[in-house]
Design a protein around this motif. Structure first.
Motif, mmCIF file in Angstrom:
data_model
loop_
_atom_site.group_PDB
_atom_site.id
_atom_site.type_symbol
_atom_site.label_atom_id
_atom_site.label_comp_id
_atom_site.label_asym_id
_atom_site.label_seq_id
_atom_site.Cartn_x
_atom_site.Cartn_y
_atom_site.Cartn_z
ATOM 1 N N SER A 39 0.846 -1.194 0.000
ATOM 2 C CA SER A 39 0.000 0.000 0.000
ATOM 3 C C SER A 39 0.877 1.239 0.000
ATOM 4 N N GLY A 40 0.251 2.361 -0.271
ATOM 5 C CA GLY A 40 0.969 3.630 -0.230
ATOM 6 C C GLY A 40 0.657 4.346 1.076
ATOM 7 N N ASN A 42 1.611 6.998 4.329
ATOM 8 C CA ASN A 42 2.761 7.134 5.245
ATOM 9 C C ASN A 42 2.948 5.950 6.169
ATOM 10 N N PRO A 44 2.789 2.637 6.054
ATOM 11 C CA PRO A 44 3.631 1.467 5.768
ATOM 12 C C PRO A 44 5.111 1.802 5.571
ATOM 13 N N ASP A 71 -2.794 0.036 -4.891
ATOM 14 C CA ASP A 71 -3.291 1.229 -5.580
ATOM 15 C C ASP A 71 -2.128 2.114 -6.006
ATOM 16 N N GLY A 142 -7.904 6.113 5.179
ATOM 17 C CA GLY A 142 -7.779 7.565 5.206
ATOM 18 C C GLY A 142 -8.744 8.130 6.237
ATOM 19 N N HIS A 146 -11.581 6.049 3.300
ATOM 20 C CA HIS A 146 -11.186 5.310 2.087
ATOM 21 C C HIS A 146 -10.143 4.267 2.441
HETATM 22 C C1 6PG Z 1 -2.618 5.720 -0.879
HETATM 23 C C2 6PG Z 1 -3.183 4.568 -0.178
HETATM 24 C C3 6PG Z 1 -4.226 4.894 0.825
HETATM 25 C C4 6PG Z 1 -3.611 4.937 2.202
HETATM 26 C C5 6PG Z 1 -4.473 5.706 3.169
HETATM 27 C C6 6PG Z 1 -3.810 5.887 4.503
HETATM 28 O O1 6PG Z 1 -2.107 5.550 -1.935
HETATM 29 O O2 6PG Z 1 -2.700 6.814 -0.326
HETATM 30 O O3 6PG Z 1 -2.811 3.337 -0.460
HETATM 31 O O4 6PG Z 1 -5.346 4.090 0.794
HETATM 32 O O5 6PG Z 1 -3.378 3.649 2.687
HETATM 33 O O6 6PG Z 1 -4.717 6.968 2.599
HETATM 34 O O7 6PG Z 1 -2.669 6.647 4.316
HETATM 35 P P1 6PG Z 1 -1.700 7.040 5.486
HETATM 36 O O8 6PG Z 1 -0.981 5.823 5.895
HETATM 37 O O9 6PG Z 1 -0.769 8.070 4.855
HETATM 38 O O10 6PG Z 1 -2.532 7.640 6.550
#
Ligand code: 6PG
Length: 240
Positions: A39-40, A42, A44, A71, A142, A146
């Protein structure tokens, strides 16, 4: 099966997640490679950094790991917003994973064609399966509820057949590429990483509130035949 694990600090949560990754990846072999959807965001980042340290990295046979993405944003890989770029800097470039085992989602070009080409890549990897069976999917949520790039009110929430979509997110005025909910739900294990007081009330609503997946897309995540583990720090758990 779903469970919640609460950690005193984000650092402990990241270490436990890295340990879980190693434990699951340990079983991999040439016949049964380990597939993970990264995942993206912060949260991870620290997990990836830890996995690249000697303590963890030497426990994994990276030859048998395939890294996919849950994603992606509509940006090139060297853009600071790229999920692939973040994973490359913190993990992929620091461990001996063969380049051919890394599967970024193309962020630039025709949005729908990019989604289709990533789905083709997944269908080749998971040949013969009705849905992708990732060994592990990492997710975050989020503050708006989301997960992956399944945002509140977006058309992609209703997707029932595609594995990957280009999801128009009106509130961001951009396309996001994302695995669909049924694709995520076909995983063997899903880890949600949630830290910080800013997410406490949303997390409580996702877990204990009324079922409103159009408002809280994270509620769509329920693996059909797999484990769902919520890795939550104390700050994010205050409303549970
Ligand atoms: C992305 C994600 C998204 C992320 C959440 C939480 O690309 O932004 O994969 O779904 O997991 O927004 O993000 P944070 O860990 O930054 O709070």
């Amino acid at each position: 099966m779903s469970q919640i694990q609460i950690f005193d600090t984000p650092e402990l949560l990241a270490a436990a997640t890295a340990r879980r990754f190693v434990m699951l990846a340990e079983k991999s072999s040439a016949e049964h490679p380990f597939s993970v959807a990264l995942s993206g965001g912060n949260t991870p980042r620290r997990v990836y950094e830890l996995l690249a340290t000697d303590e963890f990295k030497n426990e994994v046979n990276w030859k048998f790991v395939h890294a996919f993405f849950g994603d992606e944003r509509s940006v090139p890989p060297d853009d600071p917003a790229s999920n692939y770029g973040m994973a490359l800097a913190t993990l992929i470039s620091r461990v001996p994973i063969p380049e051919i085992n890394v599967h970024p989602i193309p962020g630039v070009g025709d949005h729908h064609e990019n989604a289709r080409s990533y789905e083709r890549e997944l269908r080749t990897y998971f040949a013969g399966s009705a849905w992708p069976r990732f060994d592990l999917v990492l997710l975050g949520i989020g503050e708006d509820g989301h997960t992956a790039s399944l945002f509140p009110g977006t058309a992609g929430l209703a997707e029932k057949t595609a594995w990957v979509i280009a999801n128009w997110v009106e509130q961001l005025n951009e396309f996001r590429f994302t695995l669909t909910a049924p694709a995520i739900n076909s995983a063997a294990e899903i880890l949600f990483l949630v830290t910080g007081g800013g997410k406490a009330s949303r997390l409580a609503a996702v877990l204990n509130g009324p079922h409103q997946p159009n408002l809280l897309p994270a509620q769509l995540i329920k693996p059909g035949q797999g484990e769902l583990i919520w890795m939550v720090d104390k700050a994010a758990a205050t409303r549970l």
